[in-house]
Each structure stands twice: as C-alpha cells, then as structure tokens.
Design a protein around this motif. Sequence first.
Motif, PDB file in Angstrom:
ATOM      1  N   PHE A 252      16.651  23.027   5.326  1.00 18.49           N
ATOM      2  CA  PHE A 252      16.112  22.197   4.266  1.00 18.49           C
ATOM      3  C   PHE A 252      14.671  21.910   4.648  1.00 18.49           C
ATOM      4  CE2 PHE A 252      15.495  18.475   1.593  1.00 18.49           C
ATOM      5  CZ  PHE A 252      16.275  18.764   0.478  1.00 18.49           C
ATOM      6  N   GLN A 253      13.718  22.639   4.056  1.00 22.33           N
ATOM      7  CA  GLN A 253      12.326  22.531   4.458  1.00 22.33           C
ATOM      8  C   GLN A 253      11.410  22.493   3.248  1.00 22.33           C
ATOM      9  OE1 GLN A 253      10.785  26.003   6.359  1.00 22.33           O
ATOM     10  NE2 GLN A 253       9.130  24.887   7.323  1.00 22.33           N
ATOM     11  N   ALA A 254      10.538  21.487   3.210  1.00 23.86           N
ATOM     12  CA  ALA A 254       9.519  21.419   2.157  1.00 23.86           C
ATOM     13  C   ALA A 254       8.467  22.481   2.416  1.00 23.86           C
ATOM     14  CB  ALA A 254       8.885  20.039   2.148  1.00 23.86           C
ATOM     15  N   LEU A 255       7.950  23.089   1.338  1.00 22.53           N
ATOM     16  CA  LEU A 255       6.956  24.145   1.476  1.00 22.53           C
ATOM     17  C   LEU A 255       5.543  23.571   1.298  1.00 22.53           C
ATOM     18  CD1 LEU A 255       8.668  26.866  -0.692  1.00 22.53           C
ATOM     19  CD2 LEU A 255       8.538  26.762   1.791  1.00 22.53           C
ATOM     20  N   PRO A 256       4.605  24.085   2.074  1.00 21.73           N
ATOM     21  CA  PRO A 256       3.223  23.651   1.869  1.00 21.73           C
ATOM     22  C   PRO A 256       2.694  24.238   0.558  1.00 21.73           C
ATOM     23  CG  PRO A 256       3.316  25.394   3.497  1.00 21.73           C
ATOM     24  CD  PRO A 256       4.728  25.049   3.139  1.00 21.73           C
ATOM     25  N   ASP A 257       1.719  23.572  -0.014  1.00 20.88           N
ATOM     26  CA  ASP A 257       1.157  24.055  -1.280  1.00 20.88           C
ATOM     27  C   ASP A 257       0.331  25.301  -1.083  1.00 20.88           C
ATOM     28  OD1 ASP A 257       2.331  22.006  -2.608  1.00 20.88           O
ATOM     29  OD2 ASP A 257       0.576  20.720  -2.522  1.00 20.88           O
TER      30      ASP A 257
ATOM     31  N   LYS B 259       0.861  -1.181   0.000  1.00 22.79           N
ATOM     32  CA  LYS B 259       0.000   0.000   0.000  1.00 22.79           C
ATOM     33  C   LYS B 259       0.896   1.228   0.000  1.00 22.79           C
ATOM     34  CE  LYS B 259      -3.946  -1.940   2.372  1.00 22.79           C
ATOM     35  NZ  LYS B 259      -4.809  -1.865   3.538  1.00 22.79           N
ATOM     36  N   MET B 260       0.615   2.155  -0.888  1.00 24.47           N
ATOM     37  CA  MET B 260       1.429   3.361  -1.000  1.00 24.47           C
ATOM     38  C   MET B 260       0.524   4.577  -1.004  1.00 24.47           C
ATOM     39  SD  MET B 260       4.032   2.135  -3.983  1.00 24.47           S
ATOM     40  CE  MET B 260       4.957   3.642  -3.912  1.00 24.47           C
ATOM     41  N   LYS B 261       0.970   5.633  -0.360  1.00 19.60           N
ATOM     42  CA  LYS B 261       0.234   6.883  -0.411  1.00 19.60           C
ATOM     43  C   LYS B 261       0.633   7.624  -1.684  1.00 19.60           C
ATOM     44  CE  LYS B 261      -0.307   7.733   4.491  1.00 19.60           C
ATOM     45  NZ  LYS B 261      -0.021   8.654   5.588  1.00 19.60           N
ATOM     46  N   CYS B 262      -0.338   8.115  -2.406  1.00 22.15           N
ATOM     47  CA  CYS B 262      -0.067   8.857  -3.630  1.00 22.15           C
ATOM     48  C   CYS B 262      -0.449  10.308  -3.397  1.00 22.15           C
ATOM     49  CB  CYS B 262      -0.865   8.282  -4.797  1.00 22.15           C
ATOM     50  SG  CYS B 262      -0.383   6.603  -5.192  1.00 22.15           S
ATOM     51  N   LYS B 263       0.505  11.194  -3.548  1.00 20.47           N
ATOM     52  CA  LYS B 263       0.228  12.616  -3.378  1.00 20.47           C
ATOM     53  C   LYS B 263      -0.376  13.171  -4.648  1.00 20.47           C
ATOM     54  CE  LYS B 263       3.349  13.676   0.231  1.00 20.47           C
ATOM     55  NZ  LYS B 263       3.933  14.796   0.884  1.00 20.47           N
ATOM     56  N   LYS B 264      -1.230  14.152  -4.480  1.00 17.59           N
ATOM     57  CA  LYS B 264      -1.889  14.754  -5.627  1.00 17.59           C
ATOM     58  C   LYS B 264      -0.936  15.618  -6.437  1.00 17.59           C
ATOM     59  CE  LYS B 264      -6.403  14.825  -3.470  1.00 17.59           C
ATOM     60  NZ  LYS B 264      -7.471  15.652  -2.942  1.00 17.59           N
ATOM     61  N   ASP B 265       0.007  16.279  -5.764  1.00 19.37           N
ATOM     62  CA  ASP B 265       0.923  17.186  -6.446  1.00 19.37           C
ATOM     63  C   ASP B 265       2.361  16.713  -6.278  1.00 19.37           C
ATOM     64  OD1 ASP B 265       2.126  19.286  -7.733  1.00 19.37           O
ATOM     65  OD2 ASP B 265       1.851  20.703  -6.099  1.00 19.37           O
ATOM     66  N   PRO B 266       2.971  16.138  -7.317  1.00 18.35           N
ATOM     67  CA  PRO B 266       4.352  15.676  -7.187  1.00 18.35           C
ATOM     68  C   PRO B 266       5.384  16.803  -7.291  1.00 18.35           C
ATOM     69  CG  PRO B 266       3.575  15.237  -9.383  1.00 18.35           C
ATOM     70  CD  PRO B 266       2.404  15.807  -8.601  1.00 18.35           C
ATOM     71  N   HIS B 267       4.935  18.026  -7.522  1.00 15.91           N
ATOM     72  CA  HIS B 267       5.849  19.166  -7.700  1.00 15.91           C
ATOM     73  C   HIS B 267       6.072  19.858  -6.364  1.00 15.91           C
ATOM     74  CE1 HIS B 267       5.370  18.469 -11.924  1.00 15.91           C
ATOM     75  NE2 HIS B 267       4.069  18.560 -11.790  1.00 15.91           N
ATOM     76  N   ILE B 268       6.913  19.265  -5.529  1.00 15.72           N
ATOM     77  CA  ILE B 268       7.190  19.801  -4.196  1.00 15.72           C
ATOM     78  C   ILE B 268       8.343  20.787  -4.295  1.00 15.72           C
ATOM     79  CG2 ILE B 268       7.967  19.187  -1.883  1.00 15.72           C
ATOM     80  CD1 ILE B 268       6.611  16.470  -2.349  1.00 15.72           C
ATOM     81  N   ARG B 269       8.181  21.930  -3.631  1.00 21.16           N
ATOM     82  CA  ARG B 269       9.239  22.938  -3.577  1.00 21.16           C
ATOM     83  C   ARG B 269       9.899  22.889  -2.198  1.00 21.16           C
ATOM     84  NH1 ARG B 269       6.812  28.121  -3.895  1.00 21.16           N
ATOM     85  NH2 ARG B 269       5.083  27.095  -2.877  1.00 21.16           N
ATOM     86  N   VAL B 270      11.195  23.206  -2.158  1.00 21.32           N
ATOM     87  CA  VAL B 270      11.961  23.114  -0.919  1.00 21.32           C
ATOM     88  C   VAL B 270      12.793  24.379  -0.738  1.00 21.32           C
ATOM     89  CG1 VAL B 270      13.766  21.802   0.263  1.00 21.32           C
ATOM     90  CG2 VAL B 270      12.108  20.606  -1.158  1.00 21.32           C
ATOM     91  N   ASN B 271      12.737  24.941   0.475  1.00 22.99           N
ATOM     92  CA  ASN B 271      13.661  26.019   0.841  1.00 22.99           C
ATOM     93  C   ASN B 271      14.947  25.362   1.311  1.00 22.99           C
ATOM     94  OD1 ASN B 271      12.050  28.232   0.340  1.00 22.99           O
ATOM     95  ND2 ASN B 271      11.254  28.334   2.410  1.00 22.99           N
ATOM     96  N   ILE B 272      16.066  25.823   0.783  1.00 25.47           N
ATOM     97  CA  ILE B 272      17.363  25.263   1.172  1.00 25.47           C
ATOM     98  C   ILE B 272      18.365  26.400   1.351  1.00 25.47           C
ATOM     99  CG2 ILE B 272      17.866  24.782  -1.262  1.00 25.47           C
ATOM    100  CD1 ILE B 272      19.714  22.516  -0.336  1.00 25.47           C
ATOM    101  N   CYS B 273      19.117  26.333   2.457  1.00 26.77           N
ATOM    102  CA  CYS B 273      20.180  27.301   2.730  1.00 26.77           C
ATOM    103  C   CYS B 273      21.463  26.526   3.006  1.00 26.77           C
ATOM    104  CB  CYS B 273      19.837  28.153   3.949  1.00 26.77           C
ATOM    105  SG  CYS B 273      18.369  29.178   3.731  1.00 26.77           S
ATOM    106  N   TRP B 274      22.578  27.050   2.488  1.00 26.22           N
ATOM    107  CA  TRP B 274      23.844  26.370   2.676  1.00 26.22           C
ATOM    108  C   TRP B 274      24.986  27.365   2.727  1.00 26.22           C
ATOM    109  CZ3 TRP B 274      21.409  26.524  -2.061  1.00 26.22           C
ATOM    110  CH2 TRP B 274      22.128  27.044  -3.132  1.00 26.22           C
ATOM    111  N   GLU B 275      26.127  26.857   3.191  1.00 22.93           N
ATOM    112  CA  GLU B 275      27.364  27.642   3.211  1.00 22.93           C
ATOM    113  C   GLU B 275      28.489  26.781   2.673  1.00 22.93           C
ATOM    114  OE1 GLU B 275      30.225  30.250   6.181  1.00 22.93           O
ATOM    115  OE2 GLU B 275      28.477  29.230   6.991  1.00 22.93           O
ATOM    116  N   VAL B 276      29.178  27.297   1.659  1.00 18.79           N
ATOM    117  CA  VAL B 276      30.340  26.639   1.069  1.00 18.79           C
ATOM    118  C   VAL B 276      31.417  27.701   0.895  1.00 18.79           C
ATOM    119  CG1 VAL B 276      31.249  25.426  -0.948  1.00 18.79           C
ATOM    120  CG2 VAL B 276      28.934  24.937  -0.162  1.00 18.79           C
ATOM    121  N   ARG B 277      32.602  27.425   1.463  1.00 17.32           N
ATOM    122  CA  ARG B 277      33.744  28.360   1.343  1.00 17.32           C
ATOM    123  C   ARG B 277      33.361  29.803   1.694  1.00 17.32           C
ATOM    124  NH1 ARG B 277      33.637  26.939  -3.761  1.00 17.32           N
ATOM    125  NH2 ARG B 277      33.815  24.703  -3.969  1.00 17.32           N
ATOM    126  N   ASN B 278      32.794  30.017   2.864  1.00 14.92           N
ATOM    127  CA  ASN B 278      32.425  31.344   3.384  1.00 14.92           C
ATOM    128  C   ASN B 278      31.375  32.064   2.548  1.00 14.92           C
ATOM    129  OD1 ASN B 278      34.203  31.125   5.558  1.00 14.92           O
ATOM    130  ND2 ASN B 278      35.902  31.854   4.309  1.00 14.92           N
TER     131      ASN B 278
END
Length: 67
Positions: free
Chosen positions: A62-67, A14-33
Amino acid sequence: MRREKHRVGDSCLKMKCKKDPHIRVNICWEVRNEKKCVTLPKSEAYATRDWVEKEGGVCFWFQALPD
C-alpha cells in the motif's frame, strides 16, 4: 505547501494544504488464493483495503505514488 488557519471554536488550527488532492496509490492484496495489484485513487484504495480485510485477506503493498 502552504499553511492555512481554520477556526474551530475559540482555537485556531494550522493545517497543511496539498496542491493536488488527487493522490494515487499502488495496492496489492490476496483474497482466497487470488493475488492482485492495481493503482487506484486514494479513496478507492482505502475502500479496497477495508474490503480485503473484511474478506479475511491480506493487503501486502500500500504505497502512495509521487506526482
């Protein structure tokens, strides 16, 4: 959400199927200052996180955004 059954061999999963596969994500990172925060599609966000870790940086948001 609706559930669908998918046959794998003799068992049924049994698998849950999401209606919207286009998930957006906020991401913040630091590389070499250098710090950066962006909103990306899920697949690009995961690829970016992998790149950051390979470069020796850190992903601190790293956070998924609600629709």
